[in-house]
Write an enzyme that holds these catalytic residues in place. Structure first.
Site, PDB file in Angstrom:
ATOM      1  N   CYS A  69      34.112 -18.096  39.594  1.00 10.19           N
ATOM      2  CA  CYS A  69      34.742 -19.395  39.893  1.00 10.19           C
ATOM      3  C   CYS A  69      36.050 -19.590  39.134  1.00 10.19           C
ATOM      4  O   CYS A  69      36.866 -20.414  39.529  1.00 10.19           O
ATOM      5  CB  CYS A  69      33.772 -20.522  39.579  1.00 10.19           C
ATOM      6  SG  CYS A  69      33.343 -20.682  37.829  1.00 10.19           S
TER       7      CYS A  69
ATOM      8  N   GLN B 134      32.427 -26.065  44.010  1.00  8.21           N
ATOM      9  CA  GLN B 134      32.715 -24.646  43.815  1.00  8.21           C
ATOM     10  C   GLN B 134      31.903 -23.785  44.782  1.00  8.21           C
ATOM     11  O   GLN B 134      32.434 -22.856  45.406  1.00  8.21           O
ATOM     12  CB  GLN B 134      32.372 -24.248  42.370  1.00  8.21           C
ATOM     13  CG  GLN B 134      32.618 -22.782  42.073  1.00  8.21           C
ATOM     14  CD  GLN B 134      34.091 -22.438  42.128  1.00  8.21           C
ATOM     15  OE1 GLN B 134      34.893 -23.072  41.460  1.00  8.21           O
ATOM     16  NE2 GLN B 134      34.466 -21.436  42.915  1.00  8.21           N
TER      17      GLN B 134
ATOM     18  N   ASP C 284      30.098 -15.764  35.709  1.00  3.88           N
ATOM     19  CA  ASP C 284      30.884 -16.906  35.221  1.00  3.88           C
ATOM     20  C   ASP C 284      31.029 -16.717  33.710  1.00  3.88           C
ATOM     21  O   ASP C 284      30.379 -15.849  33.100  1.00  3.88           O
ATOM     22  CB  ASP C 284      30.151 -18.220  35.564  1.00  3.88           C
ATOM     23  CG  ASP C 284      30.954 -19.479  35.219  1.00  3.88           C
ATOM     24  OD1 ASP C 284      32.167 -19.368  34.956  1.00  3.88           O
ATOM     25  OD2 ASP C 284      30.354 -20.560  35.196  1.00  3.88           O
TER      26      ASP C 284
ATOM     27  N   ARG D 174      38.818 -23.640  47.344  1.00  6.03           N
ATOM     28  CA  ARG D 174      38.475 -24.939  46.752  1.00  6.03           C
ATOM     29  C   ARG D 174      39.217 -26.038  47.514  1.00  6.03           C
ATOM     30  O   ARG D 174      38.667 -27.077  47.823  1.00  6.03           O
ATOM     31  CB  ARG D 174      38.879 -24.971  45.265  1.00  6.03           C
ATOM     32  CG  ARG D 174      38.085 -24.043  44.360  1.00  6.03           C
ATOM     33  CD  ARG D 174      36.645 -24.470  44.238  1.00  6.03           C
ATOM     34  NE  ARG D 174      36.506 -25.819  43.744  1.00  6.03           N
ATOM     35  CZ  ARG D 174      36.579 -26.191  42.459  1.00  6.03           C
ATOM     36  NH1 ARG D 174      36.767 -25.286  41.534  1.00  6.03           N
ATOM     37  NH2 ARG D 174      36.422 -27.456  42.101  1.00  6.03           N
TER      38      ARG D 174
ATOM     39  N   ARG E 113      34.677 -35.398  37.107  1.00  2.34           N
ATOM     40  CA  ARG E 113      34.161 -34.259  36.324  1.00  2.34           C
ATOM     41  C   ARG E 113      33.695 -34.828  34.990  1.00  2.34           C
ATOM     42  O   ARG E 113      34.491 -35.447  34.267  1.00  2.34           O
ATOM     43  CB  ARG E 113      35.251 -33.206  36.107  1.00  2.34           C
ATOM     44  CG  ARG E 113      34.896 -32.197  35.032  1.00  2.34           C
ATOM     45  CD  ARG E 113      35.821 -31.005  34.985  1.00  2.34           C
ATOM     46  NE  ARG E 113      35.611 -30.142  36.134  1.00  2.34           N
ATOM     47  CZ  ARG E 113      36.094 -28.905  36.233  1.00  2.34           C
ATOM     48  NH1 ARG E 113      36.804 -28.387  35.256  1.00  2.34           N
ATOM     49  NH2 ARG E 113      35.861 -28.174  37.319  1.00  2.34           N
TER      50      ARG E 113
ATOM     51  N   HIS F 146      27.854 -27.665  39.929  1.00  7.61           N
ATOM     52  CA  HIS F 146      29.262 -27.581  40.367  1.00  7.61           C
ATOM     53  C   HIS F 146      29.280 -27.349  41.886  1.00  7.61           C
ATOM     54  O   HIS F 146      29.690 -26.286  42.365  1.00  7.61           O
ATOM     55  CB  HIS F 146      29.956 -26.442  39.621  1.00  7.61           C
ATOM     56  CG  HIS F 146      31.456 -26.497  39.666  1.00  7.61           C
ATOM     57  ND1 HIS F 146      32.165 -27.509  40.272  1.00  7.61           N
ATOM     58  CD2 HIS F 146      32.400 -25.628  39.185  1.00  7.61           C
ATOM     59  CE1 HIS F 146      33.467 -27.278  40.157  1.00  7.61           C
ATOM     60  NE2 HIS F 146      33.627 -26.144  39.512  1.00  7.61           N
TER      61      HIS F 146
HETATM   62  N1   CP Z   1      36.422 -23.307  38.898  1.00  7.85           N
HETATM   63  C1   CP Z   1      36.844 -24.482  38.391  1.00  7.85           C
HETATM   64  O1   CP Z   1      36.230 -25.550  38.590  1.00  7.85           O
HETATM   65  O2   CP Z   1      38.004 -24.402  37.677  1.00  7.85           O
HETATM   66  P1   CP Z   1      38.694 -25.551  36.811  1.00  7.85           P
HETATM   67  O3   CP Z   1      37.820 -25.773  35.593  1.00  7.85           O
HETATM   68  O4   CP Z   1      40.040 -25.008  36.474  1.00  7.85           O
HETATM   69  O5   CP Z   1      38.755 -26.806  37.630  1.00  7.85           O
HETATM   70  N1  NVA Z   2      30.409 -22.885  33.771  1.00  9.22           N
HETATM   71  C1  NVA Z   2      31.781 -23.273  33.565  1.00  9.22           C
HETATM   72  C2  NVA Z   2      32.465 -23.477  34.870  1.00  9.22           C
HETATM   73  C3  NVA Z   2      33.921 -23.851  34.776  1.00  9.22           C
HETATM   74  C4  NVA Z   2      34.552 -24.099  36.104  1.00  9.22           C
HETATM   75  C5  NVA Z   2      31.845 -24.513  32.694  1.00  9.22           C
HETATM   76  O1  NVA Z   2      31.074 -25.442  32.940  1.00  9.22           O
HETATM   77  O2  NVA Z   2      32.639 -24.538  31.761  1.00  9.22           O
END
Ligand code: CP
Ligand code: NVA
Length: 301
Positions: A259, A137, A218, A287, A107, A134
């Site tokens: 998400c 997700q 989101d 997930r 990530r 993502h």
């Molecule tokens: N939806 C998601 O990726 O959550 P986290 O940021 O908690 O991993």
């Molecule tokens: N759009 C959000 C998703 C988190 C899972 C972010 O990037 O922070």
């Protein structure tokens, strides 16, 4: 080398195979305690590095648990604690990690970081979220939609809010899984131009959700967005909140997804999040199953 970097770079037939595998993996371990091993162990003797340059709850825990259920071992690494965060190149990090581990999930912020990791790693690399996408997700979201409502092909999905990284992966999925995607949000927060042609725009949220099978939103401020933009974004996005009034314009059996993490009563009301149309916690659970299928696909392809 089979990486899972994005939905639009993975062929539709392979994506479909991953979804079906995820469904089967979920079914096969029904009723088992969380730490019990799966019957089939595609990650037996595999070491998996989980690298986080941003916070995470779901991605971190679901990958960690998923690897262990499939017989592998994990190490969770924070970007700031690695030499990566202190000037070592991504290419060198990728080459070194490949000598120790069999699979890397990352990530990160810039998409280029992920693609460079994949270019120089000699083991599969999985995208655990970037500023732009993502994909894990959305694989979980497709699995979730289909287990509740059947094939997503030809269905209407409406995104209300910021045109962000999660939306981008939905846009990629719309093409690969052949569903209709409508974006409703303020023009300054439109999705990036590279996604044009993958979705329709309707500025009026109530008109947008008309006939929707799935309504998604989101957070209004993503992890990579400057906190200084918070107030402006809230003002821009307030009219796109998913609340009971908005959801009433969708099909009566429309699903609601997010998400997570959510800012309750900003992008969606608690009434909707905890209401009968919401499948947010199935989404979170999936997930685990979807990512297990992704990891299996990466190591076996
Ligand atoms: N939806 C998601 O990726 O959550 P986290 O940021 O908690 O991993
Ligand atoms: N759009 C959000 C998703 C988190 C899972 C972010 O990037 O922070």
């Amino acid at each position: 080398m089979t990486h899972f970097l994005d939905i639009h770079t993975t062929p539709p037939s392979e994506l479909r195979r991953i979804i079906e595998t995820g469904r089967a993996i979920k079914e096969a371990r029904k009723g088992k305690p969380k730490a019990a091993l799966d019957q089939k162990l595609p990650l037996k003797d595999h070491m998996v590095a989980l690298i986080f340059e941003k916070p995470s709850t779901r991605t971190r825990v679901s990958f960690d648990v998923g690897v262990r259920q499939m017989g592998g071992q994990t190490m969770v690494l924070s970007g700031t604690d690695m030499q990566l965060g202190h000037g070592e190149t991504i290419a060198d990090t990728a080459r070194v990690l490949s000598r120790y581990v069999d699979l890397i999930m990352m990530r990160t912020f810039e998409e280029d970081t992920l693609t460079e990791m994949a270019e120089y790693a000699t083991v599969p690399v999985i995208n655990g979220l970037t500023n732009r996408t993502h994909p894990c997700q959305i694989m979980a979201d497709i699995l979730t939609f289909e287990e509740h409502r059947g094939p997503i092909k030809g269905r209407k999905v409406v995104w209300s809010g910021d045109g962000n990284n999660v939306f981008a992966s939905f846009a990629h999925a719309a093409k690969q899984f052949e569903f209709d995607l409508v974006f409703t949000g303020p023009e300054p927060l439109d999705p990036e131009p590279a996604l044009e042609g993958l979705y329709a725009i309707e500025r009026n949220p109530q008109a947008a959700v008309d006939g929707a099978d799935l309504v998604v939103t989101d957070t209004w401020v993503s992890m990579h967005d400057p906190q200084s933009a918070r107030e402006r974004r809230h003002n821009q996005l307030r009219g796109y909140q998913v609340n009971a009034e908005l959801l009433a314009h969708a099909k009566p059996d429309a699903l609601f997804m997010h998400c997570l993490p959510a800012h309750r009563d900003d992008e969606a009301t608690s009434e909707v999040m905890d209401g009968p149309n919401s499948v947010i916690f199935d989404e979170a659970e999936n997930r685990l199953h979807a990512q297990k299928a992704i990891m299996k696909w990466c190591v076996e392809s």
